[in-house]
Design an enzyme around this catalytic site. Structure first.
Site, PDB file in Angstrom:
ATOM      1  N   HIS A  17       0.851  -1.319  -0.090  1.00 37.99           N
ATOM      2  CA  HIS A  17       0.063   0.020  -0.013  1.00 37.99           C
ATOM      3  C   HIS A  17       0.958   1.479  -0.144  1.00 37.99           C
ATOM      4  CE1 HIS A  17      -3.068  -2.413   2.242  1.00 37.99           C
ATOM      5  NE2 HIS A  17      -3.605  -2.375   1.192  1.00 37.99           N
ATOM      6  N   LYS A  41     -18.974  -5.230   9.315  1.00 36.99           N
ATOM      7  CA  LYS A  41     -17.826  -6.412   9.459  1.00 36.99           C
ATOM      8  C   LYS A  41     -16.887  -5.867  10.766  1.00 36.99           C
ATOM      9  CE  LYS A  41     -16.861  -7.712   4.763  1.00 36.99           C
ATOM     10  NZ  LYS A  41     -15.761  -7.500   3.613  1.00 36.99           N
ATOM     11  N   ARG A  90      -2.294  -6.258  -8.235  1.00 33.26           N
ATOM     12  CA  ARG A  90      -1.278  -7.163  -8.014  1.00 33.26           C
ATOM     13  C   ARG A  90      -1.115  -8.420  -9.276  1.00 33.26           C
ATOM     14  NH1 ARG A  90      -3.247  -8.638  -2.310  1.00 33.26           N
ATOM     15  NH2 ARG A  90      -5.016  -8.559  -3.462  1.00 33.26           N
ATOM     16  N   SER A 128      -3.169  -7.727   3.251  1.00 37.94           N
ATOM     17  CA  SER A 128      -3.289  -7.443   4.701  1.00 37.94           C
ATOM     18  C   SER A 128      -3.720  -8.839   5.205  1.00 37.94           C
ATOM     19  CB  SER A 128      -4.210  -6.448   4.688  1.00 37.94           C
ATOM     20  OG  SER A 128      -3.989  -5.259   4.277  1.00 37.94           O
TER      21      SER A 128
END
Ligand code: PNS
Length: 158
Positions: A17, A41, A90, A128
């Site tokens: 990031h 969440k 990615r 992450s």
């Protein structure tokens, strides 16, 4: 003035990031990092903790601002007076998901463009969730995240 939003969960922010943030910040006048606060969440770090970590990590990048948002990305982008959304890519597996959202966001908000930055090869494996998994097993996360984030992760799991 060219304003961009780099949205994400950043739970936690990784070196991948940070690389995207530094590169995007050079391309625009002002970069807002939008930390998603999704009340349905339960992230590892609260929105406040994620904003604080990003603020510390981004000290020294003058045109970056960190904010959290709830709800739709398009609404946040308009609230920021931004016209660009930055996302890192990615691998091909990211592409389909990202394309779908970029296209639907553009239908709702035609003035908004999504700018994809290809992740540097050394971060192409990094996410992450991988970092959280390593940290939860007391693995060495120092190659993956800035030192202060590694400290916060250790505190979380101790
Ligand atoms: O870091 P992430 O989890 O891949 O980021 C995903 C994020 C925050 C960009 C996406 O979930 C989002 O924008 N959510 C807000 C709700 C929304 O607008 N969804 C549709 C557009 S992606």
């Amino acid at each position: 003035m060219r304003i961009a939003v780099y949205p994400g969960s950043f739970d936690p922010v990784t070196n991948g990031h940070v690389d995207i943030i530094k590169r995007a910040a050079k391309m625009v006048d002002h970069l807002v990092i939008g930390v998603l606060h999704n009340s349905s969440k339960t992230p590892l770090f609260s929105a406040e903790e994620r904003v604080n970590m990003l603020s510390e990590v981004c000290q020294g990048i003058p045109n970056v601002e960190i904010r959290h948002f709830e709800g739709l990305l398009v609404d946040f982008v308009m609230e920021c007076n931004a016209t660009i959304v930055v996302r890192g890519l990615r691998a091909v597996t990211d592409f389909e998901y990202e394309l779908q959202w970029a296209q639907s966001n553009r239908i709702v908000c035609p003035q908004m463009d999504t700018m994809f930055l290809v992740t540097n090869v050394q971060y192409s494996y990094l996410s992450s969730s991988v970092v959280r998994e390593y940290a939860s097993h007391r693995g060495d996360i120092s190659p993956f995240v800035p030192p202060l984030v590694a400290e916060r992760l250790k505190e979380k799991y101790n």
